[in-house]
Design an enzyme around this catalytic site. Structure first.
Site, PDB file in Angstrom:
ATOM      1  N   CYS A 165       0.811  -1.229   0.000  1.00  0.00           N
ATOM      2  CA  CYS A 165       0.000   0.000   0.000  1.00  0.00           C
ATOM      3  C   CYS A 165       0.842   1.276   0.000  1.00  0.00           C
ATOM      4  O   CYS A 165       0.309   2.368  -0.179  1.00  0.00           O
ATOM      5  CB  CYS A 165      -0.970   0.000   1.172  1.00  0.00           C
ATOM      6  SG  CYS A 165      -2.280  -1.205   0.957  1.00  0.00           S
ATOM      7  N   ASN A 173     -10.217   0.763  -0.354  1.00  0.00           N
ATOM      8  CA  ASN A 173      -8.755   0.772  -0.392  1.00  0.00           C
ATOM      9  C   ASN A 173      -8.305   0.266  -1.770  1.00  0.00           C
ATOM     10  O   ASN A 173      -8.387  -0.924  -2.049  1.00  0.00           O
ATOM     11  CB  ASN A 173      -8.219  -0.133   0.726  1.00  0.00           C
ATOM     12  CG  ASN A 173      -6.701  -0.198   0.766  1.00  0.00           C
ATOM     13  OD1 ASN A 173      -6.030   0.303  -0.144  1.00  0.00           O
ATOM     14  ND2 ASN A 173      -6.163  -0.813   1.794  1.00  0.00           N
ATOM     15  N   HIS A 215      -3.052   7.397   2.915  1.00  0.00           N
ATOM     16  CA  HIS A 215      -3.523   6.164   2.260  1.00  0.00           C
ATOM     17  C   HIS A 215      -4.898   5.838   2.831  1.00  0.00           C
ATOM     18  O   HIS A 215      -5.122   5.961   4.038  1.00  0.00           O
ATOM     19  CB  HIS A 215      -2.519   5.045   2.548  1.00  0.00           C
ATOM     20  CG  HIS A 215      -3.014   3.703   2.139  1.00  0.00           C
ATOM     21  ND1 HIS A 215      -3.440   3.440   0.868  1.00  0.00           N
ATOM     22  CD2 HIS A 215      -3.175   2.548   2.844  1.00  0.00           C
ATOM     23  CE1 HIS A 215      -3.835   2.174   0.792  1.00  0.00           C
ATOM     24  NE2 HIS A 215      -3.685   1.611   1.975  1.00  0.00           N
TER      25      HIS A 215
HETATM   26  O1  UT7 Z   1      -3.928  -0.996   3.299  1.00  0.00           O
HETATM   27  C1  UT7 Z   1      -3.030  -1.882   3.896  1.00  0.00           C
HETATM   28  C2  UT7 Z   1      -3.107  -1.827   5.338  1.00  0.00           C
HETATM   29  N1  UT7 Z   1      -4.347  -2.358   5.829  1.00  0.00           N
HETATM   30  C3  UT7 Z   1      -4.983  -1.764   6.818  1.00  0.00           C
HETATM   31  O2  UT7 Z   1      -4.576  -0.724   7.241  1.00  0.00           O
HETATM   32  C4  UT7 Z   1      -6.175  -2.461   7.445  1.00  0.00           C
HETATM   33  C5  UT7 Z   1      -6.072  -2.443   8.958  1.00  0.00           C
HETATM   34  N2  UT7 Z   1      -7.114  -3.133   9.634  1.00  0.00           N
HETATM   35  C6  UT7 Z   1      -8.439  -2.745   9.629  1.00  0.00           C
HETATM   36  O3  UT7 Z   1      -8.784  -1.787   8.956  1.00  0.00           O
HETATM   37  C7  UT7 Z   1      -9.403  -3.458  10.520  1.00  0.00           C
HETATM   38  O4  UT7 Z   1      -8.693  -4.262  11.439  1.00  0.00           O
HETATM   39  C8  UT7 Z   1     -10.428  -4.340   9.747  1.00  0.00           C
HETATM   40  C9  UT7 Z   1     -11.387  -3.428   8.974  1.00  0.00           C
HETATM   41  C10 UT7 Z   1      -9.709  -5.285   8.807  1.00  0.00           C
HETATM   42  C11 UT7 Z   1     -11.270  -5.139  10.758  1.00  0.00           C
HETATM   43  O5  UT7 Z   1     -11.890  -4.272  11.678  1.00  0.00           O
HETATM   44  P1  UT7 Z   1     -11.747  -4.537  13.231  1.00  0.00           P
HETATM   45  O6  UT7 Z   1     -12.501  -3.476  13.900  1.00  0.00           O
HETATM   46  O7  UT7 Z   1     -10.302  -4.686  13.572  1.00  0.00           O
HETATM   47  O8  UT7 Z   1     -12.555  -5.880  13.401  1.00  0.00           O
HETATM   48  P2  UT7 Z   1     -12.058  -7.268  14.033  1.00  0.00           P
HETATM   49  O9  UT7 Z   1     -11.227  -7.995  13.060  1.00  0.00           O
HETATM   50  O10 UT7 Z   1     -11.524  -7.019  15.397  1.00  0.00           O
HETATM   51  O11 UT7 Z   1     -13.437  -8.014  14.200  1.00  0.00           O
HETATM   52  C12 UT7 Z   1     -14.429  -7.547  15.136  1.00  0.00           C
HETATM   53  C13 UT7 Z   1     -15.687  -8.393  14.971  1.00  0.00           C
HETATM   54  C14 UT7 Z   1     -15.411  -9.905  14.960  1.00  0.00           C
HETATM   55  O12 UT7 Z   1     -16.522 -10.528  15.554  1.00  0.00           O
HETATM   56  P3  UT7 Z   1     -16.444 -11.060  17.061  1.00  0.00           P
HETATM   57  O13 UT7 Z   1     -15.304 -12.027  17.089  1.00  0.00           O
HETATM   58  O14 UT7 Z   1     -16.202  -9.852  17.910  1.00  0.00           O
HETATM   59  O15 UT7 Z   1     -17.789 -11.683  17.269  1.00  0.00           O
HETATM   60  C15 UT7 Z   1     -15.398 -10.244  13.486  1.00  0.00           C
HETATM   61  O16 UT7 Z   1     -15.759 -11.570  13.225  1.00  0.00           O
HETATM   62  O17 UT7 Z   1     -16.288  -8.092  13.711  1.00  0.00           O
HETATM   63  C16 UT7 Z   1     -16.452  -9.293  12.967  1.00  0.00           C
HETATM   64  N3  UT7 Z   1     -16.292  -8.979  11.546  1.00  0.00           N
HETATM   65  C17 UT7 Z   1     -17.301  -8.596  10.771  1.00  0.00           C
HETATM   66  N4  UT7 Z   1     -18.612  -8.441  11.011  1.00  0.00           N
HETATM   67  C18 UT7 Z   1     -19.391  -8.032   9.993  1.00  0.00           C
HETATM   68  C19 UT7 Z   1     -15.140  -8.963  10.834  1.00  0.00           C
HETATM   69  N5  UT7 Z   1     -15.405  -8.595   9.564  1.00  0.00           N
HETATM   70  C20 UT7 Z   1     -16.738  -8.365   9.507  1.00  0.00           C
HETATM   71  C21 UT7 Z   1     -17.589  -7.941   8.477  1.00  0.00           C
HETATM   72  N6  UT7 Z   1     -18.899  -7.785   8.759  1.00  0.00           N
HETATM   73  N7  UT7 Z   1     -17.157  -7.660   7.242  1.00  0.00           N
END
Ligand code: UT7
Length: 330
Positions: free
Chosen positions: A115, A285, A255
Site C-alpha cells: 500500500c 482501499n 492512504h
Molecule cells: O492498506 C493496507 C493496510 N491495511 C490496513 O490498514 C487495514 C487495517 N485493519 C483494519 O482496517 C481493521 O482491522 C479491519 C477493517 C480489517 C477489521 O476491523 P476490526 O474493527 O479490527 O474488526 P475485528 O477484526 O476485530 O473483528 C471484530 C468483529 C469480529 O466478531 P467477534 O469475534 O467480535 O464476534 C469479526 O468476526 O467483527 C467481525 N467482523 C465482521 N462483522 C461483519 C469482521 N469482519 C466483519 C464484516 N462484517 N465484514
C-alpha cells in the site's frame, strides 16, 4: 534555488461497476452498518470485464493525464507503475502501459511496496528529475484488488476496490515540488499481511488454489495498530523536520485503508478533519491508487504553495511520508 520535481497534473480512473455494501451483504455475512462503522466505506468500483487488468485502468488514467497536461506520449522519458496486482508476473505492467499508450523506448518498470507503492514510486521519480537526466516522468499507481480478494472472506471482502491514478513530474526551480521523503520498511511485519502463494516459495498448484492461498491474507487488528502509529509518527517527524505546524499544514493525503486509521492519524498529528483528504467512502482501499485518486478528487481545492504531506502504510511492512509544496492552481 535547487532543482526539484513538481507534480504538474493528475489523471484518474475508476471502473464503472459499483459494488455497494448492500450487494456485498448478499455475498458474505456483513452489513452496511458494520462496514460504515468499522471501516467507513460505502461502495467500491470493480473492474468486471473479463480479460482486462491493472494496465487497462492505468492507461485510462495516463491518457487523461496526457490530455490534461497537453503532453505527447513521446515526451515521456520514464514511466513507473506502482502496483501489487501486475497484469502478469512479467513483463512489468509499466512496459505494457507504455505500449498501450504509445510511449516508445522510454525507461519503465514497476515498484511494489504494497500500500506504500505510490509514495515509494513518487520518491523514485522525483530523484530521476532532480538528477537532471529526465524532464518528464509519469508515476502511476494502479491496482485491480478484486483479482486477489476472496469474496467469501468477510474480514477482507469489504475493504478493497479497483482504480488508478497518475501524476506528471517535471523540474522546477521555483521552490515548490517534492521537498522531502521519509520511507521505511520492517520485513518482520510480512507475516501479518501478504499473499501466501503464487511466488517462488509456493508456486501455484491445485493445493494452493484449494487452500485459497492466492488471496490477500490480513491480520486486521495488528495491521491497524501499526498503521496508525507508523503513519502518524513519520508524518509528525516530517512536520518537525520542516517546521510545519498543525496550522501551516494545508493537506494531509493519507492512504485510504480505514477511516478510523485516517482519523486516529490526524488526531495524533493535531490537525483538523478538514485538513485531511478523504474519499475512502467512494472507492475503498485501492492500494497503490488511493493517494493519486485523492489528489485527483481534491485538485480544485489545492493551491500553489500549499504544504501537503502524503502518508502511507502497507504490507511489508512499508510506510512513509512525503512533503510537497504544491506547484499549481487548477
Ligand atoms: O492498506 C493496507 C493496510 N491495511 C490496513 O490498514 C487495514 C487495517 N485493519 C483494519 O482496517 C481493521 O482491522 C479491519 C477493517 C480489517 C477489521 O476491523 P476490526 O474493527 O479490527 O474488526 P475485528 O477484526 O476485530 O473483528 C471484530 C468483529 C469480529 O466478531 P467477534 O469475534 O467480535 O464476534 C469479526 O468476526 O467483527 C467481525 N467482523 C465482521 N462483522 C461483519 C469482521 N469482519 C466483519 C464484516 N462484517 N465484514
Amino acid at each position: 534555488m535547487s532543482k526539484k520535481a513538481v507534480i504538474t497534473g493528475v489523471g484518474t480512473y475508476v471502473p464503472e461497476y459499483i459494488l455497494t455494501n448492500d450487494e456485498l451483504s448478499t455475498m458474505v455475512d456483513t452489513s452496511d452498518e458494520w462496514i460504515m462503522t468499522r471501516i467507513g466505506i460505502k461502495e467500491r468500483h470493480i473492474l468486471k470485464e473479463k480479460g482486462l487488468g491493472t494496465s487497462d485502468m492505468a492507461v485510462k488514467a495516463v491518457n487523461e493525464l496526457l490530455k490534461k497536461t497537453n503532453t505527447k506520449p513521446e515526451e515521456i522519458e520514464f514511466l513507473v507503475c506502482a502496483t501489487v496486482t501486475p497484469d502478469m508476473q512479467f513483463p512489468a505492467t509499466a512496459n505494457i502501459i507504455c505500449d498501450k499508450v504509445g510511449i516508445k523506448e522510454a525507461l519503465s518498470y514497476d515498484v511494489n511496496a504494497a500500500c506504500s507503492s505510490f509514495i515509494y514510486a513518487l520518491d523514485l521519480g522525483s530523484k530521476y528529475i532532480e538528477s537532471g537526466k529526465y524532464k518528464k516522468i509519469i508515476v502511476v499507481g494502479a491496482d485491480k484488488m478484486s483479482a486477489i480478494v476472496d469474496y467469501t472472506d468477510r474480514s477482507v471482502a469489504p475493504i478493497f476496490g479497483d482504480g488508478a491514478g497518475a501524476v506528471l513530474l517535471e523540474a522546477t526551480e521555483e521552490g515548490s515540488g517534492i521537498i522531502d521523503s521519509i520511507l521505511r520498511t520492517d520485513g518482520a511485519g510480512r507475516h501479518h499481511l501478504h499473499q501466501k502463494a503464487g511466488g517462488s516459495v509456493k508456486p501455484a498448484s491445485h493445493e494452493t488454489i484449494d487452500a485459497r492461498e492466492h488471496f490477500v491474507y490480513q491480520e486486521g487488528q495488528t495491521v491497524f495498530k501499526w498503521a496508525v502509529s507508523k503513519m502518524a509518527d513519520v508524518s509528525v517527524e516530517m512536520m518537525k523536520k520542516h517546521k510545519i505546524t498543525a496550522e501551516s499544514l494545508d493537506w494531509l493525503v493519507p492512504h485510504q485503508a480505514n477511516n478510523r486509521i485516517i482519523e486516529a492519524t490526524a488526531k495524533r498529528m493535531g490537525i483538523r478533519k478538514d485538513q485531511v483528504m478523504i474519499n475512502i467512502q467512494k472507492y475503498g482501499n485501492t492500494t497503490s491508487a488511493t493517494i493519486p485518486l485523492c489528489l485527483g478528487d481534491y485538485e480544485d481545492k489545492l493551491k500553489k504553495g500549499d504544504n501537503v504531506i502524503l502518508a502511507a502504510f502497507g504490507g511489508g511492512f512499508t510506510w512513509g511520508s512525503i512533503y510537497i509544496k504544491w506547484g499549481y492552481n487548477k
